[in-house]
Design a protein around this motif. Structure first.
Motif, short mmCIF file in Angstrom:
data_model
loop_
_atom_site.label_atom_id
_atom_site.label_comp_id
_atom_site.label_asym_id
_atom_site.label_seq_id
_atom_site.Cartn_x
_atom_site.Cartn_y
_atom_site.Cartn_z
N MET A 149 0.82 -1.22 0.00
CA MET A 149 0.00 0.00 0.00
C MET A 149 0.85 1.26 0.00
O MET A 149 0.50 2.25 -0.65
CB MET A 149 -0.96 -0.02 1.19
CG MET A 149 -2.07 -1.03 1.00
SD MET A 149 -3.16 -1.10 2.43
CE MET A 149 -4.09 -2.58 2.05
N GLN A 150 1.98 1.23 0.70
CA GLN A 150 2.90 2.37 0.66
C GLN A 150 3.45 2.57 -0.74
O GLN A 150 3.60 3.69 -1.21
CB GLN A 150 4.05 2.17 1.65
CG GLN A 150 3.65 2.44 3.08
CD GLN A 150 4.79 2.20 4.06
OE1 GLN A 150 5.82 1.60 3.72
NE2 GLN A 150 4.62 2.65 5.29
N GLU A 151 3.73 1.46 -1.41
CA GLU A 151 4.26 1.54 -2.78
C GLU A 151 3.23 2.13 -3.74
O GLU A 151 3.56 2.91 -4.62
CB GLU A 151 4.68 0.15 -3.24
CG GLU A 151 5.54 0.15 -4.48
CD GLU A 151 6.10 -1.22 -4.80
OE1 GLU A 151 6.07 -1.58 -5.99
OE2 GLU A 151 6.56 -1.92 -3.88
N VAL A 152 1.96 1.76 -3.55
CA VAL A 152 0.89 2.28 -4.42
C VAL A 152 0.64 3.76 -4.13
O VAL A 152 0.42 4.54 -5.04
CB VAL A 152 -0.40 1.45 -4.24
CG1 VAL A 152 -1.57 2.10 -4.95
CG2 VAL A 152 -0.18 0.03 -4.77
N GLY A 153 0.67 4.15 -2.86
CA GLY A 153 0.51 5.56 -2.52
C GLY A 153 -0.81 5.86 -1.83
O GLY A 153 -1.56 4.95 -1.46
N PRO A 154 -1.11 7.16 -1.67
CA PRO A 154 -2.30 7.59 -0.94
C PRO A 154 -3.59 6.98 -1.51
O PRO A 154 -3.75 6.86 -2.73
CB PRO A 154 -2.31 9.11 -1.13
CG PRO A 154 -0.89 9.46 -1.42
CD PRO A 154 -0.32 8.29 -2.16
N GLY A 155 -4.46 6.59 -0.61
CA GLY A 155 -5.75 6.02 -1.01
C GLY A 155 -5.72 4.53 -1.31
O GLY A 155 -6.75 3.93 -1.59
N ALA A 156 -4.54 3.91 -1.23
CA ALA A 156 -4.40 2.50 -1.59
C ALA A 156 -5.23 1.60 -0.67
O ALA A 156 -5.85 0.65 -1.14
CB ALA A 156 -2.94 2.08 -1.56
N GLN A 157 -5.23 1.90 0.63
CA GLN A 157 -5.96 1.04 1.56
C GLN A 157 -7.47 1.07 1.26
O GLN A 157 -8.11 0.02 1.22
CB GLN A 157 -5.72 1.46 3.00
CG GLN A 157 -6.37 0.52 4.00
CD GLN A 157 -6.00 0.83 5.44
OE1 GLN A 157 -5.21 1.71 5.71
NE2 GLN A 157 -6.60 0.11 6.36
N ARG A 158 -8.00 2.26 1.01
CA ARG A 158 -9.42 2.38 0.70
C ARG A 158 -9.76 1.62 -0.58
O ARG A 158 -10.72 0.85 -0.64
CB ARG A 158 -9.81 3.86 0.56
CG ARG A 158 -11.29 4.10 0.26
CD ARG A 158 -11.57 5.58 0.08
NE ARG A 158 -10.71 6.24 -0.89
CZ ARG A 158 -10.87 6.17 -2.20
NH1 ARG A 158 -11.84 5.44 -2.73
NH2 ARG A 158 -10.05 6.80 -3.02
#
Length: 197
Positions: A149-158
């Motif tokens: 999720m950190q690699e994907v960036g903001p909003g990844a968890q949602r």
């Protein structure tokens, strides 16, 4: 006398050929979309392989497999879970669960207790030993998800939660949503502690 149909034949052929090209273009476009979806299917396999790989290595040390992991996980998240409820969550046969559960109980990872209201009911709890193993396995998987999720960036968890929830069958979504809420409340109340042996 001029045959008016003779003039239409080349035009009809031209229209037919044009339609065939359009159909072929649409079909090629669909194949490209299908190929993209098939690639997503393959990515899902690879992601699942790596998501379960590290826990599998630890589980092997105990002679356990993924079925044991799932039982430990859901019992730990839902202390006092009924055997019937666990069957509903896992969607496996009673025979499959019985074998896995027996091993976990015999080796002291799971504790079975009779229900308070119905003594015939079997309620499941993780022991302190079971909680330690489950926490270790969960931490490994949480770390993998956090890194992704950190690699994907903001909003990844949602987005990940939305995507995973959308993968669940429509009819099962209300049950899963309630289960997640109940498990979160139970975990907060219990503060991650296992039942003493």
């Amino acid at each position: 006398m001029t045959d008016i149909n003779a003039r239409r034949v080349p035009h009809q052929r031209s229209s037919a050929m044009s339609s065939a090209k359009s159909v072929a273009t649409i079909a090629a476009s669909d194949r490209i979309k299908d190929a993209d979806i098939v690639s997503c299917v393959e990515l899902f396999y690879f992601a699942y392989r790596d998501f379960t790989g590290d826990p599998d290595t630890i589980l092997e040390q105990y002679g356990f497999g993924r079925a044991h992991h799932r039982v430990l996980h859901f019992v730990h998240r839902n202390p006092g879970l009924k055997v019937a409820e666990l069957l509903e969550i896992l969607k496996i046969t009673k025979q499959s669960l019985a074998r896995v559960l027996k091993q976990l109980v015999d080796e002291g990872f799971i504790i079975q207790r009779a229900g308070d209201e119905d003594r015939r009911e079997r309620r499941l709890y993780v022991s302190a030993k079971g909680a330690r193993l489950t926490d270790k396995l969960t931490q490994i998987q949480v770390k993998r998800l956090e890194n992704a999720m950190q690699e994907v960036g903001p909003g990844a968890q949602r987005l990940a939660r939305q995507f995973l929830f959308a993968m669940i069958a429509d009819k099962d979504r209300p049950y899963v949503e309630a289960l997640l809420k109940d498990a979160s409340h139970a975990a907060a109340a219990k503060n991650g502690a296992g039942v003493d042996e």
